[in-house]
Design an enzyme around this catalytic site. Structure first.
Site: not given
Length: 440
Positions: A178, A328
């Site tokens: 992340s 995304d």
């Protein structure tokens, strides 16, 4: 030409006619880089000048928060933004709650910054969506550094209260890849005495590392072990930052031109950082005809012009270490898969359940409404492609990437689609529907 209308009740009506997409586009500035340029500029000594900044709801949230902390930031625009920094550890205690809006990046990275502002108290909240998103992934390692953070559900949900403390460096083995977790810890580590080391299971986007080095931080990266180390305390100096176009925004046009026959688009000045180009690798594996032209390096970031022509797509498998490089872009890749031959498998993407919406459920539900054969799994999707989609009433769930992905699906569907709550696109691409009207 396709008929695209915006109604007064926040709905896009799209009636497709198979018209090819043609033209040259400049997508808005990269959202990740824009956030970081504003943040580091506010923390640095001197002036930071930013060209190409994304002016979207998320970056406006970041600017608003740092103005509340005392930084002088000129009105946001894509031409030139000036940030007058305060210097390390000199952010001011605001007189009110700060609101990160819908921006997970703003909230998570700010937690790292605020935790290190010794003796000052901060309260951070967001909209209903952001208040439901998990913050423990950032809060837990910050607590290990000595931070004092309080919030709902065992300090895992906003609103969050932070009392700045002298922090200690740590060695942290992140259970997930992340960039937000990594970046929050790096921003906290800037204020510590000693070396903080962060290791991830896979590489995540590295915009923070590149920009921190440019601003003067003592930072090293071991790509072989996915490890970043930062030696604090740091003194950051204001810089000139040129923000490239966002490949996450370019992704919608890459897929649109690939699936609509006889299309050809040139997307100029797009960031092609290798930690972000999973979208290109997957589309190439599916048979897309995309070429990189005029490749260059701009303020430490790889940039190119992308030319895409329509192609016959085939199915593929997406998972593993690819996921952090395209997390995304999975909603728009699901649209590509719906028009590809065969069954596309998406795995290891459970992170999508805690984005602006539960994107796995949202993608499956909305594509099924259009007639696609989609199976929702705990960590992914199976998508049977090849069949025509049918226009219908569609819901964005207030998620910007869902709004734009569904618009591209509608552009190649039969009949008319109505996409409700479509203004969510303004989070990252305010001009999207205007550009769509121009080229479709």
């Amino acid at each position: 030409m396709a008929v695209i209308q915006i109604t007064s009740d926040d709905t896009w009506q799209i009636q497709a006619d198979g018209h090819p997409l043609r033209g040259t586009l400049q997508v808005p500035g990269d959202k990740s880089i824009s956030h970081r340029a504003l943040m580091l500029g506010a923390m640095a000594e001197g002036t930071t000048q930013i060209t190409g900044l994304l002016v979207g709801e998320d970056t406006c949230s970041t600017a608003s928060c740092f103005r509340a902390l005392g930084a002088e930031i000129s009105p946001l625009n894509a031409t030139a933004v000036t940030v007058q920094g305060l210097g390390m550890g000199r952010l001011q205690e605001p007189g009110d709650v700060m609101n990160a809006g819908n921006s997970g990046t703003t909230m998570r990275l700010l937690l790292g910054v605020l935790a290190a502002q010794t003796g000052r108290f901060f309260t951070l909240t967001g909209d209903a969506s952001l208040r439901s998103r998990p913050m423990a992934r950032v809060v837990t390692p910050l607590l290990q550094m000595g931070a004092q953070i309080w919030g709902r559900q065992h300090h895992s949900r906003a609103p969050l209260a932070i009392l700045g403390q002298p922090l200690e460096p740590i060695t942290y083995y992140s259970p997930i890849a992340s960039a937000q977790v990594k970046s929050a810890l790096l921003l906290a580590a800037l204020h510590t005495e000693g070396t903080t080391l962060i290791r991830e299971p896979h590489r995540s986007r590295d915009h923070s590392e590149r920009m921190l080095q440019a601003f003067g931080a003592r930072l090293s990266v071991d790509e072989a072990t996915c490890t970043v180390s930062l030696e604090g305390p740091a003194v950051l100096k204001g810089q000139k930052v040129i923000v490239p176009g966002d490949i996450s925004s370019a992704a919608f046009w890459l897929v649109a031109a690939s699936i609509i026959p006889d299309s050809e688009l040139l997307l100029t000045n797009v960031g092609v950082n290798p930690t972000r180009t999973g979208i290109l690798d997957v589309l190439w594996a599916m048979g897309a005809e995309i070429t990189l032209e005029n490749e260059r390096l701009v303020t430490g970031e790889p940039v190119a012009d992308l030319r895409v022509r329509s192609a016959r797509l085939k199915s593929t498998r997406i998972g593993g270490e690819l996921i952090p490089r395209l997390i995304d872009e999975i909603p728009i890749l699901a649209v590509a898969a719906a028009f590809a031959e065969g069954v596309t498998e998406i795995r290891d993407a459970a992170e999508l359940r805690v984005k602006e919406s539960d994107r796995l459920k949202a993608v499956a539900t909305e594509l099924q409404k259009m007639g696609a054969k989609v199976t929702e799994l705990s960590d992914g999707l199976d998508i049977q492609g090849g069949g025509p989609l049918q226009g219908t009433h569609l819901e964005t769930y207030g998620d910007h990437r869902m709004a734009m992905s569904l618009a591209i699906a509608a552009l190649n569907a039969k009949g008319t689609s109505e996409i409700h709550n479509a203004s969510a696109a303004a989070v990252s691409y305010p001009e999207f529907v205007t550009v769509l009207q121009q080229i479709a």
